[in-house]
Design a protein around this motif. Structure first.
Motif, PDB file in Angstrom:
ATOM      1  N   THR A   1       0.859  -1.184   0.000  1.00  0.00           N
ATOM      2  CA  THR A   1       0.000   0.000   0.000  1.00  0.00           C
ATOM      3  C   THR A   1       0.890   1.226   0.000  1.00  0.00           C
ATOM      4  N   GLU A   2       0.627   2.115  -0.943  1.00  0.00           N
ATOM      5  CA  GLU A   2       1.377   3.360  -1.039  1.00  0.00           C
ATOM      6  C   GLU A   2       0.439   4.529  -0.762  1.00  0.00           C
ATOM      7  N   LEU A   3       0.958   5.569  -0.137  1.00  0.00           N
ATOM      8  CA  LEU A   3       0.210   6.785   0.153  1.00  0.00           C
ATOM      9  C   LEU A   3       0.550   7.837  -0.893  1.00  0.00           C
ATOM     10  N   PHE A   4      -0.471   8.595  -1.316  1.00  0.00           N
ATOM     11  CA  PHE A   4      -0.252   9.632  -2.312  1.00  0.00           C
ATOM     12  C   PHE A   4      -0.925  10.923  -1.893  1.00  0.00           C
ATOM     13  N   SER A   5      -0.280  12.001  -2.239  1.00  0.00           N
ATOM     14  CA  SER A   5      -0.818  13.318  -1.906  1.00  0.00           C
ATOM     15  C   SER A   5      -1.892  13.715  -2.913  1.00  0.00           C
ATOM     16  N   THR A   6      -2.656  14.708  -2.517  1.00  0.00           N
ATOM     17  CA  THR A   6      -3.721  15.235  -3.343  1.00  0.00           C
ATOM     18  C   THR A   6      -3.872  16.719  -3.020  1.00  0.00           C
ATOM     19  N   ASN A   7      -4.541  17.464  -3.876  1.00  0.00           N
ATOM     20  CA  ASN A   7      -4.773  18.876  -3.593  1.00  0.00           C
ATOM     21  C   ASN A   7      -5.717  19.078  -2.425  1.00  0.00           C
ATOM     22  N   CYS A   8      -6.486  18.071  -2.095  1.00  0.00           N
ATOM     23  CA  CYS A   8      -7.398  18.099  -0.960  1.00  0.00           C
ATOM     24  C   CYS A   8      -6.577  17.842   0.308  1.00  0.00           C
ATOM     25  N   HIS A   9      -6.463  18.845   1.160  1.00  0.00           N
ATOM     26  CA  HIS A   9      -5.592  18.730   2.332  1.00  0.00           C
ATOM     27  C   HIS A   9      -6.174  17.845   3.437  1.00  0.00           C
ATOM     28  N   HIS A  10      -7.443  17.509   3.338  1.00  0.00           N
ATOM     29  CA  HIS A  10      -8.056  16.630   4.329  1.00  0.00           C
ATOM     30  C   HIS A  10      -8.423  15.275   3.700  1.00  0.00           C
ATOM     31  N   CYS A  11      -7.673  14.908   2.651  1.00  0.00           N
ATOM     32  CA  CYS A  11      -7.892  13.646   1.944  1.00  0.00           C
ATOM     33  C   CYS A  11      -6.583  12.872   1.840  1.00  0.00           C
ATOM     34  N   ILE A  12      -6.716  11.601   1.536  1.00  0.00           N
ATOM     35  CA  ILE A  12      -5.553  10.763   1.238  1.00  0.00           C
ATOM     36  C   ILE A  12      -5.977   9.751   0.177  1.00  0.00           C
ATOM     37  N   ILE A  13      -5.052   9.449  -0.706  1.00  0.00           N
ATOM     38  CA  ILE A  13      -5.275   8.415  -1.713  1.00  0.00           C
ATOM     39  C   ILE A  13      -4.291   7.284  -1.424  1.00  0.00           C
ATOM     40  N   LEU A  14      -4.815   6.075  -1.349  1.00  0.00           N
ATOM     41  CA  LEU A  14      -3.987   4.886  -1.184  1.00  0.00           C
ATOM     42  C   LEU A  14      -4.002   4.112  -2.488  1.00  0.00           C
ATOM     43  N   LYS A  15      -2.866   3.554  -2.835  1.00  0.00           N
ATOM     44  CA  LYS A  15      -2.793   2.636  -3.967  1.00  0.00           C
ATOM     45  C   LYS A  15      -2.406   1.279  -3.408  1.00  0.00           C
ATOM     46  N   GLU A  16      -3.309   0.324  -3.558  1.00  0.00           N
ATOM     47  CA  GLU A  16      -3.051  -1.043  -3.094  1.00  0.00           C
ATOM     48  C   GLU A  16      -2.703  -1.913  -4.288  1.00  0.00           C
ATOM     49  N   ARG A  17      -1.629  -2.673  -4.125  1.00  0.00           N
ATOM     50  CA  ARG A  17      -1.217  -3.624  -5.155  1.00  0.00           C
ATOM     51  C   ARG A  17      -1.060  -4.985  -4.496  1.00  0.00           C
TER      52      ARG A  17
ATOM     53  N   GLU B   1     -15.974  17.938  -1.370  1.00  0.00           N
ATOM     54  CA  GLU B   1     -16.245  18.905  -2.421  1.00  0.00           C
ATOM     55  C   GLU B   1     -16.073  18.235  -3.785  1.00  0.00           C
ATOM     56  N   GLU B   2     -16.937  18.590  -4.729  1.00  0.00           N
ATOM     57  CA  GLU B   2     -16.949  17.961  -6.042  1.00  0.00           C
ATOM     58  C   GLU B   2     -15.609  18.097  -6.762  1.00  0.00           C
ATOM     59  N   GLU B   3     -14.908  19.224  -6.582  1.00  0.00           N
ATOM     60  CA  GLU B   3     -13.622  19.409  -7.257  1.00  0.00           C
ATOM     61  C   GLU B   3     -12.606  18.348  -6.846  1.00  0.00           C
ATOM     62  N   PHE B   4     -12.657  17.907  -5.580  1.00  0.00           N
ATOM     63  CA  PHE B   4     -11.702  16.902  -5.121  1.00  0.00           C
ATOM     64  C   PHE B   4     -12.099  15.503  -5.578  1.00  0.00           C
ATOM     65  N   MET B   5     -13.396  15.249  -5.693  1.00  0.00           N
ATOM     66  CA  MET B   5     -13.836  13.967  -6.251  1.00  0.00           C
ATOM     67  C   MET B   5     -13.438  13.899  -7.722  1.00  0.00           C
ATOM     68  N   GLU B   6     -13.563  15.010  -8.439  1.00  0.00           N
ATOM     69  CA  GLU B   6     -13.146  15.048  -9.842  1.00  0.00           C
ATOM     70  C   GLU B   6     -11.635  14.842  -9.963  1.00  0.00           C
ATOM     71  N   GLU B   7     -10.873  15.414  -9.040  1.00  0.00           N
ATOM     72  CA  GLU B   7      -9.423  15.211  -9.052  1.00  0.00           C
ATOM     73  C   GLU B   7      -9.097  13.724  -8.890  1.00  0.00           C
ATOM     74  N   PHE B   8      -9.785  13.054  -7.961  1.00  0.00           N
ATOM     75  CA  PHE B   8      -9.575  11.621  -7.768  1.00  0.00           C
ATOM     76  C   PHE B   8      -9.908  10.852  -9.046  1.00  0.00           C
ATOM     77  N   LYS B   9     -11.026  11.180  -9.668  1.00  0.00           N
ATOM     78  CA  LYS B   9     -11.426  10.493 -10.896  1.00  0.00           C
ATOM     79  C   LYS B   9     -10.398  10.715 -12.002  1.00  0.00           C
ATOM     80  N   ASN B  10      -9.890  11.937 -12.129  1.00  0.00           N
ATOM     81  CA  ASN B  10      -8.878  12.230 -13.145  1.00  0.00           C
ATOM     82  C   ASN B  10      -7.580  11.487 -12.868  1.00  0.00           C
ATOM     83  N   LYS B  11      -7.144  11.474 -11.614  1.00  0.00           N
ATOM     84  CA  LYS B  11      -5.915  10.746 -11.275  1.00  0.00           C
ATOM     85  C   LYS B  11      -6.100   9.257 -11.530  1.00  0.00           C
ATOM     86  N   SER B  12      -7.281   8.745 -11.240  1.00  0.00           N
ATOM     87  CA  SER B  12      -7.564   7.332 -11.479  1.00  0.00           C
ATOM     88  C   SER B  12      -7.446   7.003 -12.960  1.00  0.00           C
TER      89      SER B  12
END
Length: 188
Positions: free
Chosen positions: A122-138, A155-166
């Motif tokens: 499991t890796e941790l990744f930063s995001t523009n959302c300061h109260h969020c975290i993205i994990l990548k599990e392999r 906020e919708e902008e941060f959900m969109e950021e997650f979708k774009n990064k995905s």
């Protein structure tokens, strides 16, 4: 006739751009944004599971499709290289499912291992959302991104950021956790 040809051209152009789309650096996942001097302290406390993403045709999201919502508490262990996770998961049928597991990490690394699952990284990744975290599990042939936030509403902008990064990672199957029922209470 010209209008139909023009629409057809624009349609093909859109498909070509989508196929050849190169994700810009702002959409790439980055572990460099993790504050290593505070790690893992900044991740302790309460988190809400909001979304997951995986490559099409895999079974990486199947486990999450039965969830309505999930709340997590992360606690530090007396053994500094371990983090304790507790989850209260509300299943779509209304029942509550408690879960516990331990993440193991080493100094100078933000890579986590799950106790009892030696093949899972499991890796941790930063995001523009300061109260969020993205994990990548392999694990073996599966890989997925998981989005957590300090609040159950994002906020919708941060959900969109997650979708774009995905999508930039090739994870085009995106599951947003419904959160239609009341959250389960943690059993002490």
């Amino acid at each position: 006739m010209i209008g139909g040809t023009w629409r057809y051209f624009l349609y093909l152009y859109g498909l070509l751009i989508d196929i050849l789309r190169v994700c810009d650096e702002s959409n790439r996942l980055s572990a460099s944004g993790i504050n290593r001097t505070q790690f893992p302290l900044q991740y302790l406390g309460r988190w809400y599971f909001l979304a997951a993403a995986a490559a099409p045709g895999t079974e990486a999201l199947d486990i999450f499709t039965i969830m309505d919502n999930a709340e997590f508490v992360v606690r530090e262990s007396s053994e500094r290289e371990k983090l304790y996770f507790r989850a209260a998961i509300r299943v779509k049928d209304g029942s509550c499912v408690p879960r516990k597991w331990i993440y193991i990490f080493t100094d100078r690394s933000i890579e986590l291992r799950t106790e009892g699952h030696p093949d899972r990284i499991t890796e941790l990744f930063s995001t523009n959302c300061h109260h969020c975290i993205i994990l990548k599990e392999r694990e073996k042939n599966n890989s997925r991104l998981l989005l957590y936030a300090r609040s159950s509403q994002l906020e919708e902008e941060f959900m969109e950021e997650f979708k774009n990064k995905s999508k930039c990672q090739g994870f085009k199957d995106i599951l947003v956790i419904p959160q239609q029922q009341e959250y389960c209470h943690f059993e002490e």
